[in-house]
Design a protein around this motif. Structure first.
Motif, mmCIF file in Angstrom:
data_model
loop_
_atom_site.group_PDB
_atom_site.id
_atom_site.type_symbol
_atom_site.label_atom_id
_atom_site.label_comp_id
_atom_site.label_asym_id
_atom_site.label_seq_id
_atom_site.Cartn_x
_atom_site.Cartn_y
_atom_site.Cartn_z
ATOM 1 N N VAL A 146 39.916 42.962 31.818
ATOM 2 C CA VAL A 146 41.147 42.281 31.424
ATOM 3 C C VAL A 146 41.525 42.702 30.009
ATOM 4 O O VAL A 146 40.662 42.818 29.140
ATOM 5 C CB VAL A 146 40.948 40.739 31.474
ATOM 6 N N GLN A 147 42.806 42.915 29.791
ATOM 7 C CA GLN A 147 43.268 43.263 28.445
ATOM 8 C C GLN A 147 43.422 41.983 27.631
ATOM 9 O O GLN A 147 44.073 41.031 28.074
ATOM 10 C CB GLN A 147 44.602 44.002 28.515
ATOM 11 N N GLU A 148 42.773 41.935 26.479
ATOM 12 C CA GLU A 148 42.807 40.779 25.588
ATOM 13 C C GLU A 148 42.531 39.471 26.347
ATOM 14 O O GLU A 148 43.385 38.592 26.446
ATOM 15 C CB GLU A 148 44.153 40.702 24.848
ATOM 16 N N PRO A 149 41.307 39.346 26.881
ATOM 17 C CA PRO A 149 40.966 38.137 27.650
ATOM 18 C C PRO A 149 40.963 36.882 26.783
ATOM 19 O O PRO A 149 40.643 36.949 25.586
ATOM 20 C CB PRO A 149 39.564 38.443 28.176
ATOM 21 N N VAL A 150 41.304 35.760 27.379
ATOM 22 C CA VAL A 150 41.246 34.466 26.694
ATOM 23 C C VAL A 150 40.100 33.672 27.311
ATOM 24 O O VAL A 150 40.117 33.373 28.508
ATOM 25 C CB VAL A 150 42.567 33.681 26.857
ATOM 26 N N PHE A 151 39.091 33.369 26.491
ATOM 27 C CA PHE A 151 37.954 32.580 26.967
ATOM 28 C C PHE A 151 38.104 31.142 26.480
ATOM 29 O O PHE A 151 38.795 30.877 25.492
ATOM 30 C CB PHE A 151 36.633 33.169 26.459
ATOM 31 N N GLU A 152 37.420 30.239 27.154
ATOM 32 C CA GLU A 152 37.555 28.827 26.802
ATOM 33 C C GLU A 152 36.702 28.426 25.608
ATOM 34 O O GLU A 152 36.819 27.311 25.107
ATOM 35 C CB GLU A 152 37.239 27.946 28.013
ATOM 36 N N SER A 153 35.830 29.332 25.151
ATOM 37 C CA SER A 153 35.048 29.047 23.946
ATOM 38 C C SER A 153 34.561 30.363 23.364
ATOM 39 O O SER A 153 34.621 31.413 24.015
ATOM 40 C CB SER A 153 33.844 28.151 24.269
ATOM 41 N N GLN A 154 34.033 30.296 22.131
ATOM 42 C CA GLN A 154 33.539 31.495 21.463
ATOM 43 C C GLN A 154 32.381 32.119 22.222
ATOM 44 O O GLN A 154 32.162 33.326 22.174
ATOM 45 C CB GLN A 154 33.107 31.134 20.026
ATOM 46 N N THR A 155 31.614 31.302 22.978
ATOM 47 C CA THR A 155 30.473 31.855 23.723
ATOM 48 C C THR A 155 30.896 32.606 24.979
ATOM 49 O O THR A 155 30.077 33.225 25.645
ATOM 50 C CB THR A 155 29.485 30.734 24.119
ATOM 51 N N LYS A 156 32.197 32.544 25.321
ATOM 52 C CA LYS A 156 32.787 33.377 26.388
ATOM 53 C C LYS A 156 32.120 33.172 27.746
ATOM 54 O O LYS A 156 31.883 34.129 28.483
ATOM 55 C CB LYS A 156 32.735 34.860 25.999
ATOM 56 N N THR A 157 31.809 31.938 28.091
ATOM 57 C CA THR A 157 31.162 31.676 29.380
ATOM 58 C C THR A 157 32.160 31.341 30.482
ATOM 59 O O THR A 157 31.786 31.269 31.651
ATOM 60 C CB THR A 157 30.147 30.522 29.253
ATOM 61 N N LYS A 158 33.436 31.124 30.105
ATOM 62 C CA LYS A 158 34.449 30.781 31.116
ATOM 63 C C LYS A 158 35.782 31.423 30.747
ATOM 64 O O LYS A 158 36.291 31.241 29.641
ATOM 65 C CB LYS A 158 34.607 29.261 31.213
ATOM 66 N N LEU A 159 36.347 32.181 31.696
ATOM 67 C CA LEU A 159 37.617 32.877 31.449
ATOM 68 C C LEU A 159 38.793 31.923 31.656
ATOM 69 O O LEU A 159 38.852 31.189 32.633
ATOM 70 C CB LEU A 159 37.753 34.078 32.385
ATOM 71 N N GLY A 160 39.744 31.985 30.730
ATOM 72 C CA GLY A 160 40.940 31.161 30.852
ATOM 73 C C GLY A 160 42.194 31.969 31.108
ATOM 74 O O GLY A 160 43.264 31.406 31.366
ATOM 75 N N SER A 161 42.107 33.308 31.060
ATOM 76 C CA SER A 161 43.282 34.173 31.216
ATOM 77 C C SER A 161 43.944 33.992 32.576
ATOM 78 O O SER A 161 43.281 34.041 33.611
ATOM 79 C CB SER A 161 42.896 35.647 31.069
ATOM 80 N N GLN A 162 45.260 33.817 32.569
ATOM 81 C CA GLN A 162 46.017 33.708 33.822
ATOM 82 C C GLN A 162 46.527 35.072 34.288
ATOM 83 O O GLN A 162 46.885 35.238 35.451
ATOM 84 C CB GLN A 162 47.202 32.752 33.633
ATOM 85 N N TYR A 163 46.541 36.049 33.353
ATOM 86 C CA TYR A 163 47.075 37.373 33.678
ATOM 87 C C TYR A 163 46.069 38.456 33.321
ATOM 88 O O TYR A 163 45.269 38.313 32.400
ATOM 89 C CB TYR A 163 48.396 37.613 32.942
ATOM 90 N N VAL A 164 46.123 39.565 34.040
ATOM 91 C CA VAL A 164 45.206 40.685 33.816
ATOM 92 C C VAL A 164 45.564 41.411 32.531
ATOM 93 O O VAL A 164 44.699 41.891 31.803
ATOM 94 C CB VAL A 164 45.234 41.655 35.028
ATOM 95 N N SER A 165 46.845 41.501 32.229
ATOM 96 C CA SER A 165 47.307 42.123 30.995
ATOM 97 C C SER A 165 48.703 41.604 30.690
ATOM 98 O O SER A 165 49.357 40.991 31.550
ATOM 99 C CB SER A 165 47.323 43.647 31.121
ATOM 100 N N GLU A 166 49.148 41.836 29.484
ATOM 101 C CA GLU A 166 50.477 41.382 29.104
ATOM 102 C C GLU A 166 51.532 42.079 29.963
ATOM 103 O O GLU A 166 51.581 43.304 30.030
ATOM 104 C CB GLU A 166 50.734 41.679 27.615
ATOM 105 N N GLY A 167 52.335 41.300 30.646
ATOM 106 C CA GLY A 167 53.350 41.872 31.530
ATOM 107 C C GLY A 167 52.797 42.344 32.866
ATOM 108 O O GLY A 167 53.531 42.863 33.708
ATOM 109 N N GLY A 168 51.471 42.171 33.072
ATOM 110 C CA GLY A 168 50.840 42.619 34.315
ATOM 111 C C GLY A 168 50.786 41.508 35.345
ATOM 112 O O GLY A 168 51.346 40.424 35.155
#
Length: 645
Positions: free
Chosen positions: A308-330
């Motif tokens: 994923v491009q620029e993934p958004v995680f729910e915490s700094q430890t990155k144990t859960k992905l919050g991204s709704q999109y694969v990439s910007e505009g994707g």
């Protein structure tokens, strides 16, 4: 009350407002950066997150096409990681590991689809290490910087080198923060293997052993399942920025391994939710039948990895992905995964009719089992509500693993969720001590009546027919899988005697038989409590083994008073608080690849086999405890039969 309120108001002055520098904030609130601290008995403890943060940078270099090898050495207390990437630009070596929000991950040209995005990782490692050293080799030159607890103590001048490009990081976790920590070899090995599976062809040399994967997630699933127990050969599908492996076993529950940009998302996220939904939709369309969701996914074992491009995680430890999109505009994550599975999985099943038939049989078997259970489930769930769960069996805590973490304290809440623990105890005396001394914020207690039923060889309907099992299932909230799990750590707290060991075995049988994914995902532990208390008038030492007891006697000198704890109920609540607080000792229940659950349970919990009888006879010894010496009186302990493991 008014006076107290006025005092609080007056105490809140300009002097109350503090500005912390980066390292002070990390050290004051480590949970915001690395999750829970822990002693290393859990795979998500902070000492493993420190290692991960350093290796993630090496992986990002590899993903950008620089460096096919990473060298890692981990000793009892120190960690060294060397990559062969581009090397940190020499003029920024100090800044990259000591200035918050400084790094190259903000430049999408330098790093694409990387794990680290916030410039925090190595700074947290630096701040939480007693010693931290970074060395960059770049184009024939090298530079070294040394730190202690985040403070720069020596910045070396640039010198010439013949070393190949890359970065070397060495650190020792700070024992002031990570108390009594230890590395569990199995957790380290899993961590290393995951990096290899997600980066086929990458070579990791770990403590002198070479780790490499040729087939990515296919190798991962082959390591996680037992070939004798799977219903059909593992399905392996690869596409642009996505890789999936799927099979079915004969066990209960669902088992998933999910990854984003090489990061093991142990709590799943949008990509795993999209996979679970897309898998059901694809299977229904392939068979042209509206199978129930639970029947399609029952007994599944799957791994899914996305980039994923620029993934958004729910915490700094990155144990859960919050991204709704694969990439910007994707595309959205949901449509991206669905498009992939509806094409690739559908094609695979058409090309492999034997696999399609085996999958259909597994689904229909689950359907029959679910229908058999439906009547009793309804009655059992009604009984559970009437039982008044909170008063009868469970002393609950305030924070739960499945709570939503939102707002400005989101990171702290995330760390608390990782600490959520339920102690499963035997009898009222043990549960009473734990209940009085526990942290009500994150620690719950579930009390067993006595010895639970030996459920080996029984069908899942026993979970609903047996009131105790049903109430425990409801307390954990695992009836429909691990997504709603209320406690991150499930701890068996039994006496260290024959009866306690038997209860422990019976509970292990319950979890391994009906909820093996709990064990495989590292949620089950055994509580260690001291066997001896050794004290004189000035000092008290608690000992967890005979060796520790002898060392304590030597330390205190003279004739100290020695108490042997036979049961948890003999330990006062005041003492117990020290054993389940920050110095808690937990033994993780670990299943190795070669462990076949049915065979393991048959051996220990089935009818008395000759092999087991031989094992008991060969390993039984009678041991007589030494006479307990006391400043007041000596008490001889009785002889005890001990089964050596």
């Amino acid at each position: 009350m008014a006076e107290k309120k006025e005092d609080l108001f007056n105490a809140y002055t300009e002097e109350s407002i503090r500005s912390l520098d980066w390292k002070e904030h990390i050290r004051l609130r480590p949970g915001m950066y690395i999750g829970k601290l822990g002693d290393g008995s859990s795979p998500d403890d902070g000492i493993y997150v420190l290692i991960k943060e350093v290796i993630d940078n090496c992986i990002d270099e590899h993903m950008m096409g620089f460096g096919r090898q990473i060298d890692i050495r981990i000793t009892e207390h120190g960690v060294t990681v060397r990559d062969y990437g581009r090397g940190i630009p020499l003029g920024k070596v100090v800044d990259v590991v000591s200035k918050i929000n400084t790094g190259a991950k903000y430049d999408s040209k330098a790093f694409q689809k990387s794990v680290g995005l916030n410039g925090v990782g190595t700074k947290a490692v630096n701040a939480l290490s007693a010693q931290f050293k970074v060395q960059s080799n770049r184009e024939g030159k090298t530079k070294i910087a040394e730190f202690e607890r985040g403070t720069l103590v020596k910045e070396h001048k640039e010198t010439k080198t013949t070393e190949p490009n890359g970065t070397l990081v060495t650190f020792i976790p700070d024992s002031q923060i990570f108390k009594n920590f230890r590395y569990v070899p199995e957790f380290l090995e899993d961590q290393i293997w995951n990096y290899c599976y997600l980066n086929a062809g990458l070579i990791i040399n770990f403590n002198g052993k070479k780790y490499v994967s040729k087939n990515g997630l296919l190798d991962l699933l082959q390591r996680k399942v037992n070939e004798e127990e799977i219903r059909y050969p593992i399905i392996h599908l690869k596409g642009d920025d996505i890789e999936v492996t799927i099979t079915h076993e004969n066990q209960y529950g669902e088992e998933y391994y999910s990854f984003v940009n090489g990061q093991h998302t142990t709590q799943g996220g949008t990509h795993l939710a999209a996979f679970r939904e897309a898998y059901v939709k694809t299977v229904r369309e392939f068979y042209k039948k509206d199978y129930d969701v639970a029947d399609i996914r029952a007994s599944i074992v799957a791994a899914v990895a996305v980039r994923v491009q620029e993934p958004v995680f729910e915490s700094q430890t990155k144990t859960k992905l919050g991204s709704q999109y694969v990439s910007e505009g994707g595309p959205s994550m949901k449509s991206f995964v669905l498009d992939f599975l509806s094409k690739e999985l559908d094609n695979y099943l058409h090309k492999n009719p034997s696999v399609a038939e085996a999958l259909k049989k597994r689904i229909e078997q689950s359907e029959r089992e679910r229908k058999e259970l439906s009547g009793i489930k309804k009655l059992a769930n009604e009984r559970a509500k009437k039982a008044n769960l909170h008063n009868r069996k469970l002393r609950d805590c305030r924070v739960h693993c499945n709570d939503e973490a939102e707002g400005k304290n989101k990171e702290e809440m995330q760390a608390k969720k990782l600490e959520t623990t339920i102690f499963i105890t035997e009898g009222d005396s043990a549960s009473g001590s734990i209940t009085k001394s526990r942290n009500v914020e994150t620690q719950a207690v579930f009390s067993l009546r006595g010895k639970p039923l030996n459920c080996f060889g029984l069908k899942k309907k026993i979970v609903y027919e047996n009131e105790e099992f049903n109430l425990l299932q409801h307390a954990l909230n695992i009836e429909d899988g691990l997504e709603g799990l209320r406690y991150n750590n499930i701890v068996l707290a039994t006496d260290a005697d024959v009866d306690g060991m038997h209860i422990r075995l019976l509970m292990l049988t319950f979890f391994l038989q009906f909820f093996p994914e709990l064990v495989k995902n590292g949620h089950l532990y055994i509580l260690e409590t001291p066997l001896f208390r050794v004290r004189n008038k000035k000092r008290t030492l608690y000992c967890y083994s005979e060796e520790e007891k002898q060392a304590a006697i030597r330390t205190l000198g003279g004739k100290p008073e020695i108490t042997r704890f036979k049961g948890l109920g003999e330990i006062s609540p005041e003492e117990f608080g020290g054993f389940i607080g920050e110095n808690i000792r937990l033994d993780p229940v670990i299943l190795r690849k070669e462990t076949a659950i049915p065979k393991l349970l048959e051996y220990y919990m089935g009818k008395n086999t000759q092999e087991r009888q031989g094992f008991i006879i060969d390993n039984l010894r009678v041991e007589k405890d030494e006479v307990a010496e006391s400043s007041e009186a000596g008490v001889a302990e009785p002889e005890e039969a001990v089964l050596e493991d």
